[in-house]
Design an enzyme around this catalytic site. Sequence first.
Site, PDB file in Angstrom:
ATOM      1  N   PRO A  11      41.218  34.040  22.769  1.00 38.35           N
ATOM      2  CA  PRO A  11      40.569  34.620  21.534  1.00 38.35           C
ATOM      3  C   PRO A  11      39.000  34.409  21.716  1.00 38.35           C
ATOM      4  CG  PRO A  11      41.965  32.515  21.007  1.00 38.35           C
ATOM      5  CD  PRO A  11      42.395  33.120  22.414  1.00 38.35           C
ATOM      6  N   THR A  12      38.828  33.584  22.550  1.00 41.28           N
ATOM      7  CA  THR A  12      37.313  33.255  22.913  1.00 41.28           C
ATOM      8  C   THR A  12      36.754  34.016  23.907  1.00 41.28           C
ATOM      9  OG1 THR A  12      37.678  31.444  24.266  1.00 41.28           O
ATOM     10  CG2 THR A  12      37.626  30.884  21.898  1.00 41.28           C
ATOM     11  N   GLY A  14      35.177  36.712  26.376  1.00 44.46           N
ATOM     12  CA  GLY A  14      34.150  38.115  26.054  1.00 44.46           C
ATOM     13  C   GLY A  14      33.375  38.090  24.673  1.00 44.46           C
ATOM     14  N   GLY A  69      40.352  32.741  34.623  1.00 47.70           N
ATOM     15  CA  GLY A  69      41.497  31.907  34.396  1.00 47.70           C
ATOM     16  C   GLY A  69      42.407  32.319  33.532  1.00 47.70           C
ATOM     17  N   THR A  70      42.429  33.098  32.570  1.00 48.03           N
ATOM     18  CA  THR A  70      43.592  33.641  31.999  1.00 48.03           C
ATOM     19  C   THR A  70      44.489  34.554  32.815  1.00 48.03           C
ATOM     20  OG1 THR A  70      42.363  33.691  29.903  1.00 48.03           O
ATOM     21  CG2 THR A  70      44.540  34.982  29.893  1.00 48.03           C
ATOM     22  N   THR A  94      34.144  36.070  31.791  1.00 49.60           N
ATOM     23  CA  THR A  94      32.715  35.941  32.111  1.00 49.60           C
ATOM     24  C   THR A  94      32.427  36.734  33.345  1.00 49.60           C
ATOM     25  OG1 THR A  94      32.778  33.575  31.059  1.00 49.60           O
ATOM     26  CG2 THR A  94      30.859  34.385  32.630  1.00 49.60           C
ATOM     27  N   ASP A 217      46.600  43.391  52.305  1.00 49.26           N
ATOM     28  CA  ASP A 217      46.494  43.537  53.832  1.00 49.26           C
ATOM     29  C   ASP A 217      47.223  42.311  54.330  1.00 49.26           C
ATOM     30  OD1 ASP A 217      44.774  41.318  53.289  1.00 49.26           O
ATOM     31  OD2 ASP A 217      42.926  42.145  54.579  1.00 49.26           O
ATOM     32  N   GLU A 274      39.750  26.925  38.272  1.00 45.03           N
ATOM     33  CA  GLU A 274      40.542  25.923  37.677  1.00 45.03           C
ATOM     34  C   GLU A 274      40.699  24.799  39.089  1.00 45.03           C
ATOM     35  OE1 GLU A 274      41.156  26.235  34.512  1.00 45.03           O
ATOM     36  OE2 GLU A 274      40.432  28.085  34.251  1.00 45.03           O
TER      37      GLU A 274
END
Length: 311
Positions: A11-12, A14, A69-70, A94, A217, A274
Amino acid sequence: MYRRARLIYNPTAGREMFVRQLPRILERLERAGLETSCHATREPGQATIAARQASERGFDVVIAAGGDGTVHEVVTGISQGPHRPILGVLPCGTTNDFARGMGLPRDLLRACDVIGDGFVRTVDAGRVGDRLFVNVAAVGDVTAVTYEAPSRLKTLVGPLAYYLKGLEKIGSLSRSFPVRIEADGRQWEEDILLMMVANTRSVGGFEQLAPKADLNDGKLDVIVVRKTGIADLIPLVRIARKGGHIYDPSVVYFQARYLYVESDEPLRWNLDGELGGILPGICEALPGHLRVFCPRPAVKDRTEPDETVLV
């Protein structure tokens, strides 16, 4: 026939734009024939758990809405069981390196249409030890910028958060470390500043950082920056925006299916932004590990039998 989809979103991400568009996104997906339910993440690791649960419950599609990350967490989750749903990506992070590598539109409704169109590519992933990555595995002090930049700061200022964090660490960017690398039978030792093992061309917002990378590839693209000073590093960053860095004598660039990396220092892997464990480690390509919705190519560009999923 409707297909069941699980939408996992940050939800945070963008600058919280995704949440504002969520009703329209759900309408767009439903119109395309996807019976979609949602899960909002609140802290690191929740997307992996939600994706694993969606796989166990037999969802046909799992959609990652957020940044790299998601996507990393969702891919980890859907890879943990025998049933692996098709992956959809709605890029609202980001840098969105994986989405760039897949050619996905940044506009969220257009990205929904890509999923609704049903064209699927089989793409590679990478693995370090027992952990996966879809975009990049990296070693070096500069990689800490990605997980040390506060999420709230990234929400407020976007990619500028990484640059601000990088300025804090500028003094340590020239600190080299010794590594021993074995790659597809080749071995050598060297003092380096940074090593990146890329699965896509776009890394850290640099769209040509691994200019020869191809998502199917069966190979990983390795970029090693030899020991050099900040005076040489700054122009190297500038030419990296167009891919010219791979011809610089301070850079080693090659492709490999398998690497073993060790160092006398306790260096940390960074996997898709991460934390990913401590060296030494084996890094390897996983050919055709994922099925991902992507834009349908022009007829003249089709070179492989990709699939179209009817929803």
